[in-house]
Design an enzyme around this catalytic site. Sequence first.
Site, PDB file in Angstrom:
ATOM      1  N   HIS A 106      21.550  -7.422  25.721  1.00 29.33           N
ATOM      2  CA  HIS A 106      22.132  -7.154  24.402  1.00 29.33           C
ATOM      3  C   HIS A 106      22.876  -8.361  23.821  1.00 29.33           C
ATOM      4  O   HIS A 106      23.173  -8.384  22.628  1.00 29.33           O
ATOM      5  CB  HIS A 106      23.120  -5.981  24.466  1.00 29.33           C
ATOM      6  CG  HIS A 106      22.479  -4.661  24.769  1.00 29.33           C
ATOM      7  ND1 HIS A 106      21.390  -4.184  24.083  1.00 29.33           N
ATOM      8  CD2 HIS A 106      22.775  -3.721  25.699  1.00 29.33           C
ATOM      9  CE1 HIS A 106      21.048  -2.996  24.570  1.00 29.33           C
ATOM     10  NE2 HIS A 106      21.862  -2.699  25.547  1.00 29.33           N
ATOM     11  N   ASP A 140      13.891  -1.544  29.939  1.00 30.66           N
ATOM     12  CA  ASP A 140      15.181  -0.863  29.856  1.00 30.66           C
ATOM     13  C   ASP A 140      15.127   0.162  28.722  1.00 30.66           C
ATOM     14  O   ASP A 140      14.545  -0.112  27.666  1.00 30.66           O
ATOM     15  CB  ASP A 140      16.289  -1.881  29.589  1.00 30.66           C
ATOM     16  CG  ASP A 140      17.677  -1.285  29.672  1.00 30.66           C
ATOM     17  OD1 ASP A 140      18.329  -1.450  30.705  1.00 30.66           O
ATOM     18  OD2 ASP A 140      18.104  -0.643  28.684  1.00 30.66           O
ATOM     19  N   HIS A 161      17.293   1.100  26.687  1.00 27.14           N
ATOM     20  CA  HIS A 161      17.997   0.643  25.488  1.00 27.14           C
ATOM     21  C   HIS A 161      17.325  -0.629  24.973  1.00 27.14           C
ATOM     22  O   HIS A 161      16.953  -1.498  25.756  1.00 27.14           O
ATOM     23  CB  HIS A 161      19.469   0.367  25.806  1.00 27.14           C
ATOM     24  CG  HIS A 161      20.179   1.538  26.403  1.00 27.14           C
ATOM     25  ND1 HIS A 161      20.328   1.693  27.766  1.00 27.14           N
ATOM     26  CD2 HIS A 161      20.751   2.618  25.827  1.00 27.14           C
ATOM     27  CE1 HIS A 161      20.977   2.817  28.004  1.00 27.14           C
ATOM     28  NE2 HIS A 161      21.238   3.409  26.854  1.00 27.14           N
ATOM     29  N   ASP A 191      16.970   3.186  33.390  1.00 26.52           N
ATOM     30  CA  ASP A 191      17.708   4.266  32.744  1.00 26.52           C
ATOM     31  C   ASP A 191      16.822   5.210  31.943  1.00 26.52           C
ATOM     32  O   ASP A 191      17.319   6.140  31.310  1.00 26.52           O
ATOM     33  CB  ASP A 191      18.836   3.715  31.870  1.00 26.52           C
ATOM     34  CG  ASP A 191      18.532   2.383  31.233  1.00 26.52           C
ATOM     35  OD1 ASP A 191      17.360   1.963  31.247  1.00 26.52           O
ATOM     36  OD2 ASP A 191      19.458   1.743  30.713  1.00 26.52           O
TER      37      ASP A 191
END
Length: 288
Positions: A115, A151, A153, A231
Amino acid sequence: MKVITDERCTGYSSAGHPERPARVSKTLEKLRGQKELSISWAAPLPVAEDVLQRAHSKEHIARVQAAAHDFDGDTPAYPNIFDHACRSVGGGLQALKAARAGESAFNLMRPPGHHATRDRAMGFCYFNSIAIAVLEAISAGVEKAAVFDFDVHHGNGTEAILLNVPQTAFFSIHQYPCYPGTGTENVGRNCFNFPVAPQTPREDYRKTLSKALDGLKNFHPSLVAVSAGFDAYARDPLAQETLEAEDYYWLGKSLRALGIPLFSLLEGGYSSDLPELILAYLRGVDGK
């Protein structure tokens, strides 16, 4: 299989924060006790500031170094976070070195990175380890390098840093809506997003992963860097997806089948089952 780690990465935490040191410490315990894989261990490489500047501004590097105030609600100013973040970058560089030497490698470090943008720390991430490694690879003569980010996200920072950078491509499979709310469409000439809805059935999630793998293959990279988040697991507390351990085994096996030098960096995964998920993925990558 080479696993890169430094136990100092477990030396910081924040009460109630989902990005806990047990993510690494429990995984280390699992990997050291298993008999299925032959693992060699390595430490992160040292990182000079000019390497950090491949992806980040001098001002951002200085902010992380000073770390006087929390960057946002998810990204605290932990003591010595600059050193921890540099070691994570160094782990990515060690994994890159192993991949270029023909080894499979996994960077098992905290903090994660995908991120972090050029000028902002966010979402538990301070420096963007995978973007730095890819840019380092191109600088060192790798013809074409791709990031495959599974991932759950969206790796918004990786996308922003690599956007339209020659010889690179970014492929991201992630839940939408989900943090940080980006990645709904392809951007630029080299960033390809594959959003999936919450509670997407496993079979459909695999179809999306396969579609992204086809895109990766069609880019014909000479090196693949994997942003490995676990995740999308059915029992992860931060997302609403459906994958199981065998899906991560399948994904590792599918990446290995591409026959392209490969290294992976730990990103997300906050379930207590994370060690089993990582082992399943590494077994797939290793062909076990």
